[in-house]
Design a protein around this motif. Structure first.
Motif, PDB file in Angstrom:
ATOM      1  N   UNK A 155      -9.047   0.100   7.590  1.00  0.00           N
ATOM      2  CA  UNK A 155      -7.655   0.346   7.976  1.00  0.00           C
ATOM      3  C   UNK A 155      -6.939   1.056   6.838  1.00  0.00           C
ATOM      4  N   UNK A 156      -6.135   2.083   7.200  1.00  0.00           N
ATOM      5  CA  UNK A 156      -5.373   2.802   6.194  1.00  0.00           C
ATOM      6  C   UNK A 156      -4.313   1.883   5.591  1.00  0.00           C
ATOM      7  N   UNK A 157      -3.879   2.223   4.373  1.00  0.00           N
ATOM      8  CA  UNK A 157      -2.980   1.315   3.656  1.00  0.00           C
ATOM      9  C   UNK A 157      -2.095   2.096   2.696  1.00  0.00           C
ATOM     10  N   UNK A 158      -0.870   1.602   2.504  1.00  0.00           N
ATOM     11  CA  UNK A 158       0.024   2.105   1.467  1.00  0.00           C
ATOM     12  C   UNK A 158       0.184   1.015   0.414  1.00  0.00           C
ATOM     13  N   UNK A 159       0.060   1.395  -0.859  1.00  0.00           N
ATOM     14  CA  UNK A 159       0.227   0.465  -1.972  1.00  0.00           C
ATOM     15  C   UNK A 159       1.353   0.990  -2.850  1.00  0.00           C
ATOM     16  N   UNK A 160       2.334   0.142  -3.151  1.00  0.00           N
ATOM     17  CA  UNK A 160       3.456   0.549  -3.991  1.00  0.00           C
ATOM     18  C   UNK A 160       3.025   0.480  -5.455  1.00  0.00           C
ATOM     19  N   UNK A 161       2.901   1.665  -6.071  1.00  0.00           N
ATOM     20  CA  UNK A 161       2.481   1.723  -7.476  1.00  0.00           C
ATOM     21  C   UNK A 161       3.656   1.513  -8.424  1.00  0.00           C
ATOM     22  N   UNK A 162       4.824   2.073  -8.085  1.00  0.00           N
ATOM     23  CA  UNK A 162       6.007   1.951  -8.932  1.00  0.00           C
ATOM     24  C   UNK A 162       7.234   1.779  -8.060  1.00  0.00           C
ATOM     25  N   UNK A 163       8.226   1.087  -8.599  1.00  0.00           N
ATOM     26  CA  UNK A 163       9.474   0.892  -7.879  1.00  0.00           C
ATOM     27  C   UNK A 163       9.837  -0.574  -7.765  1.00  0.00           C
ATOM     28  N   UNK A 164      10.947  -0.837  -7.069  1.00  0.00           N
ATOM     29  CA  UNK A 164      11.415  -2.209  -6.909  1.00  0.00           C
ATOM     30  C   UNK A 164      10.372  -3.079  -6.215  1.00  0.00           C
ATOM     31  N   UNK A 165       9.607  -2.480  -5.292  1.00  0.00           N
ATOM     32  CA  UNK A 165       8.618  -3.237  -4.511  1.00  0.00           C
ATOM     33  C   UNK A 165       7.213  -3.142  -5.096  1.00  0.00           C
ATOM     34  N   UNK A 166       7.091  -2.847  -6.370  1.00  0.00           N
ATOM     35  CA  UNK A 166       5.791  -2.638  -7.017  1.00  0.00           C
ATOM     36  C   UNK A 166       4.819  -3.780  -6.706  1.00  0.00           C
ATOM     37  N   UNK A 167       3.592  -3.382  -6.297  1.00  0.00           N
ATOM     38  CA  UNK A 167       2.553  -4.358  -5.993  1.00  0.00           C
ATOM     39  C   UNK A 167       2.409  -4.661  -4.514  1.00  0.00           C
ATOM     40  N   UNK A 168       3.414  -4.316  -3.701  1.00  0.00           N
ATOM     41  CA  UNK A 168       3.319  -4.587  -2.267  1.00  0.00           C
ATOM     42  C   UNK A 168       2.278  -3.675  -1.616  1.00  0.00           C
ATOM     43  N   UNK A 169       1.657  -4.168  -0.548  1.00  0.00           N
ATOM     44  CA  UNK A 169       0.690  -3.392   0.223  1.00  0.00           C
ATOM     45  C   UNK A 169       1.060  -3.458   1.695  1.00  0.00           C
ATOM     46  N   UNK A 170       0.928  -2.332   2.382  1.00  0.00           N
ATOM     47  CA  UNK A 170       1.268  -2.253   3.801  1.00  0.00           C
ATOM     48  C   UNK A 170       0.074  -1.663   4.564  1.00  0.00           C
ATOM     49  N   UNK A 171      -0.474  -2.417   5.519  1.00  0.00           N
ATOM     50  CA  UNK A 171      -1.539  -1.914   6.371  1.00  0.00           C
ATOM     51  C   UNK A 171      -0.941  -1.008   7.447  1.00  0.00           C
ATOM     52  N   UNK A 172      -1.615   0.102   7.713  1.00  0.00           N
ATOM     53  CA  UNK A 172      -1.134   1.079   8.686  1.00  0.00           C
ATOM     54  C   UNK A 172      -2.002   0.999   9.936  1.00  0.00           C
ATOM     55  N   UNK A 173      -1.426   0.543  11.034  1.00  0.00           N
ATOM     56  CA  UNK A 173      -2.196   0.364  12.265  1.00  0.00           C
ATOM     57  C   UNK A 173      -1.634   1.169  13.428  1.00  0.00           C
ATOM     58  N   UNK A 174      -0.324   1.413  13.456  1.00  0.00           N
ATOM     59  CA  UNK A 174       0.301   2.085  14.587  1.00  0.00           C
ATOM     60  C   UNK A 174       0.143   3.601  14.493  1.00  0.00           C
ATOM     61  N   UNK A 175       0.234   4.299  15.628  1.00  0.00           N
ATOM     62  CA  UNK A 175       0.141   5.772  15.618  1.00  0.00           C
ATOM     63  C   UNK A 175       1.243   6.420  14.789  1.00  0.00           C
ATOM     64  N   UNK A 176       2.429   5.807  14.804  1.00  0.00           N
ATOM     65  CA  UNK A 176       3.548   6.315  14.007  1.00  0.00           C
ATOM     66  C   UNK A 176       4.098   5.156  13.170  1.00  0.00           C
TER      67      UNK A 176
END
Length: 573
Positions: free
Chosen positions: A1-22
Motif C-alpha cells: 500500500x502506498x504511504x505518505x510519511x511526514x519527514x519535517x513539520x508540526x506533524x513530523x513522524x506521522x504516516x498516512x496509508x493511501x488506499x482511496x483513488x483520490x
C-alpha cells in the motif's frame, strides 16, 4: 500500500496509508491526510491514483504552492522516494507493496521426505559469497550471456544507495523478483525470509505474465534446507529426486521440471532464500532432450548475485528499523529520567513545606505556618505548570484564530507577573506598538507563549543587580509580520547552546524549571505559521522574538481565500 510519511513539520513522524483513488491533503480535518501546518491550505493538493498503479500529485491552486523534489509542480506522477514540500511540511512518498501481495499464501513449503536424496539431483553449486564477487567483477563472467546481463546489474549494484531509499521491504523484494524474471528463464519465483524465530516465511512472490495465479507455488523444504545448511545455491534439473515430482502424475500436476534456489546472504548473515522454477507441460518434458533445460549455470550465478543485492537491502532496512526502535526507547528513557528529576525536586519542596506546616501547627507559630504554606502552594503551582507544559507539548491542536490586540495581550501577561518580578527585584518595561490591534492568532495559545518568555526572562535576571526585562510589540517594516520581543540583561546564552534551549527538558534554571517552557512556546508559534527567534550575548543579555504572520493562512481561509506569505526571514532586530 502506498504511504505518505511526514519527514519535517508540526506533524513530523506521522504516516498516512493511501488506499482511496483520490486522497486530499490539507489543513482541514476532513482531509484524508490532515496536517496541522498553518501555511498549508485547507485543501492543498490531491493524490490521484493512476491506471497503471501508484499516484500522481495535483496542486489545488494553493497559495503557497507545492514543491516536488524541490521544484514547483501543478501535476506530476510520483515515484517511491519523492519528497513533497507544502508550507513548512515535507512528505515522503513510498509506493508500498504492489498488487499481487496476496499470492504469498500460495507458497507451500513441503514436508521433507525420509528418502529424499537431494545431492544426486544437483548438477551445479555456487558459494553463498559468489554474488558479491560476481557483481564486483562483471567483466570476469564466464560467458557473454552473463556479462551482458551483469552489465545492467552492476549499475544497480553501484547505485545501491538509490535502492536503499525504498522503506518497504515487501516492495523492495517485489522489485527484485521482477528483475529476476526479466533476466532469467524462470516462470515463477518467491523470496522467503527468516523471521525473529528463524522460521522461513514467504515475503514476496511473482508469476510470469500468462501463468495462472491460482496455482500454488510448492517449495521443496529438502532443497531449502540443503541451501541453508551448506550455504550454497543449487540448480536442480532432475526433479525426480524430489518427492514432489516422483511419477508422471506429480509432474503433470505441478508442471515443474527445474528449480534454482540460492541463499540470500548479505554482509552479516543469511536472511532467507530466493527460489525460482520453470513451468513445463508434460508434452514439453517428453519432447525435451536430457540435459536440455531452461536453467543453466549462468542463471544460477545471476540469481546468486541478485539474491546478494536483495539481502544487503533487507539487512539495511532491518538495521535502520532497529536504530529507530532503539532511538525511540532511548527517548522514552530520557523523558522518564528528566520527568523523574523534575518531579523529585518539586516533591522535595512539597515535603519541606509540609514539614514547616507541621512544625508550625505543633508550636502555634503563625509566621512559620505562613511560610510553609506558601512553599507548598508554590510547588503545587509548579506541578500544575509541569502538567500543562506536558499537555501543550504533546497535544496536537489547530489554533483558534481571531483578531487579537497584541498590546492588550502583553499588558495582561505583564500584569500577571508584576508581583513575581517585584519579589525578585526585577524591573519591567513595556513598549506598546502601532498597528498590532488586530493580529490574527489564538489569544490563549499566544498568551501562554509570551508568558513563558517573560517568566524565563525574569528568572534569568533575578540574581543580577539592576535586573531588567523589557517587552515590546511591533510590526516589521515589510508589514508582513508582527512580533513580541522580550529582552533581558541576564547572563546570556552561549552561541552553541542557542538551539538547545528549545529542546525538551533542556532547562537552564536547574530545579526551578520544567524544561518544557520554550519548546511549548516554539510549538505554539509554529502552529501559527511563525516561530521564535533568539539572539544572545554572554554576560549582556538575551532577546527572544515571537513572530506571527499578519496574513495567516488560517485567517485567509476563514475569509474565503488562501493568502501567501513569505518564509521567515533572518531575525535582524
Amino acid at each position: 500500500m502506498a504511504r505518505l510519511i511526514v519527514l519535517r513539520g508540526v506533524d513530523e513522524g506521522k504516516q498516512f496509508d493511501l488506499a482511496d483513488p483520490v486522497v486530499t491533503v490539507g489543513r482541514h480535518s476532513a482531509n484524508a491526510v490532515a496536517l496541522h501546518d498553518t501555511q498549508v491550505s485547507r485543501r492543498h493538493l490531491e493524490l490521484r491514483a493512476l491506471p497503471a498503479g501508484g499516484y500522481q500529485v495535483a496542486d489545488l491552486g494553493s497559495g503557497n504552492g507545492t514543491l516536488l523534489n524541490g521544484q514547483p509542480v501543478r501535476a506530476a506522477p510520483l515515484r517511491t522516494g519523492d519528497q513533497i514540500a507544502i508550507g513548512q511540511t515535507t512528505l515522503l512518498y513510498t509506493a508500498g507493496r504492489p498488487a499481487g501481495e496476496e499470492l504469498t499464501d500460495r507458497v507451500k513449503l513441503l514436508a521433507r521426505g525420509a528418502d529424499d536424496d537431494l545431492p544426486s539431483a544437483i548438477v551445479r553449486t555456487v558459494g553463498a559469497d559468489a554474488g558479491s564477487r560476481i557483481l564486483a567483477r562483471p567483466d570476469a563472467a564466464r560467458s557473454d550471456w552473463l556479462k551482458a546481463r551483469l552489465a545492467g546489474l552492476a549499475a544497480l549494484y553501484e547505485t545501491a544507495d538509490a535502492v536503499s531509499h525504498i522503506l518497504d521491504v515487501d516492495e523492495l523484494l517485489a522489485r527484485v523478483l521482477d528483475l529476476v524474471l526479466r533476466s532469467t528463464e524462470a516462470d515463477r519465483g518467491c523470496v522467503m525470509l527468516r523471521d525473529e524465530a528463524g522460521q522461513l516465511t514467504p515475503a514476496a512472490v511473482r508469476y510470469r505474465d500468462g501463468l495462472s495465479r491460482q496455482d500454488e507455488l510448492p517449495v521443496s523444504r529438502t532443497i531449502v534446507d540443503y541451501v541453508l545448511k551448506e550455504s550454497q545455491g543449487v540448480l536442480v534439473t532432475d526433479a525426480q529426486a524430489d518427492a514432489r515430482f516422483r511419477g508422471g502424475a506429480s509432474i503433470h500436476r505441478h508442471n515443474i521440471r527445474e528449480a534454482v534456489c540460492v541463499p540470500m546472504k548479505g554482509r552479516r548473515e543469511v536472511v532467507g532464500v530466493l527460489f525460482l522454477d520453470t513451468h513445463s507441460t508434460l508434452r514439453e518434458l517428453v519432447a525435451r532432450s536430457e540435459g536440455d533445460g531452461k536453467f543453466t549455470e549462468d542463471h544460477l550465478q545471476l540469481a546468486s548475485a541478485i539474491a546478494h543485492q536483495a539481502a544487503i537491502a533487507v539487512e539495511e532496512s532491518r538495521y535502520h528499523q532497529a536504530l529507530v526502535n532503539a532511538e525511540r526507547l532511548a527517548a522514552v528513557g530520557q523523558t522518564i529520567a528528566a520527568l523523574s528529576h523534575h518531579i523529585k525536586n518539586i516533591m522535595h519542596g512539597v515535603r519541606f513545606g509540609a514539614d514547616m506546616v507541621r512544625t508550625a501547627l505543633s508550636g502555634d507559630d503563625k509566621d512559620l505556618l505562613g511560610k510553609g504554606w506558601k512553599l507548598v502552594e508554590r510547588n503545587q503551582a509548579r506541578i500544575d505548570q509541569l502538567i500543562l507544559d506536558m499537555l501543550s507539548y504533546s497535544k496536537e491542536r489547530e489554533p483558534a484564530v481571531e483578531p487579537t490586540d497584541l498590546n492588550k495581550l502583553c499588558e495582561d501577561v505583564l500584569e500577571g507577573v508584576r508581583g513575581r518580578a517585584a519579589e525578585r527585584g526585577v524591573a519591567l518595561e513595556w513598549h506598546p506598538g502601532q498597528g498590532v490591534g488586530a493580529v490574527p492568532c489564538d489569544p490563549d495559545g499566544l498568551h501562554r507563549a509570551v508568558l513563558n518568555l517573560v517568566t524565563n526572562a525574569i528568572d534569568a535576571v533575578e540574581d543580577r543587580p539592576g535586573g531588567k526585562v523589557a517587552v515590546q510589540a511591533l510590526v516589521e517594516p515589510d508589514g508582513e509580520w508582527a512580533k513580541v520581543i522580550v529582552l533581558d540583561n541576564g547572563p546570556g546564552i552561549p552561541a552553541d547552546r542557542l538551539e538547545a534551549v528549545f529542546k525538551p527538558f533542556e532547562s537552564t534554571k536547574g530545579s526551578r524549571g520544567t524544561g518544557l517552557g520554550l519548546p511549548v512556546s516554539r510549538k505554539i508559534l509554529r502552529e501559527h505559521g511563525g516561530d521564535i527567534v533568539v539572539q544572545s550575548v554572554p554576560e549582556k543579555g538575551s532577546k527572544f522574538a515571537a513572530r506571527l504572520p499578519l496574513r495567516s493562512a488560517l485567517a485567509a481561509d476563514a475569509a474565503g481565500g488562501t493568502q501567501m506569505h513569505p518564509p521567515l526571514p533572518p531575525e535582524g532586530g
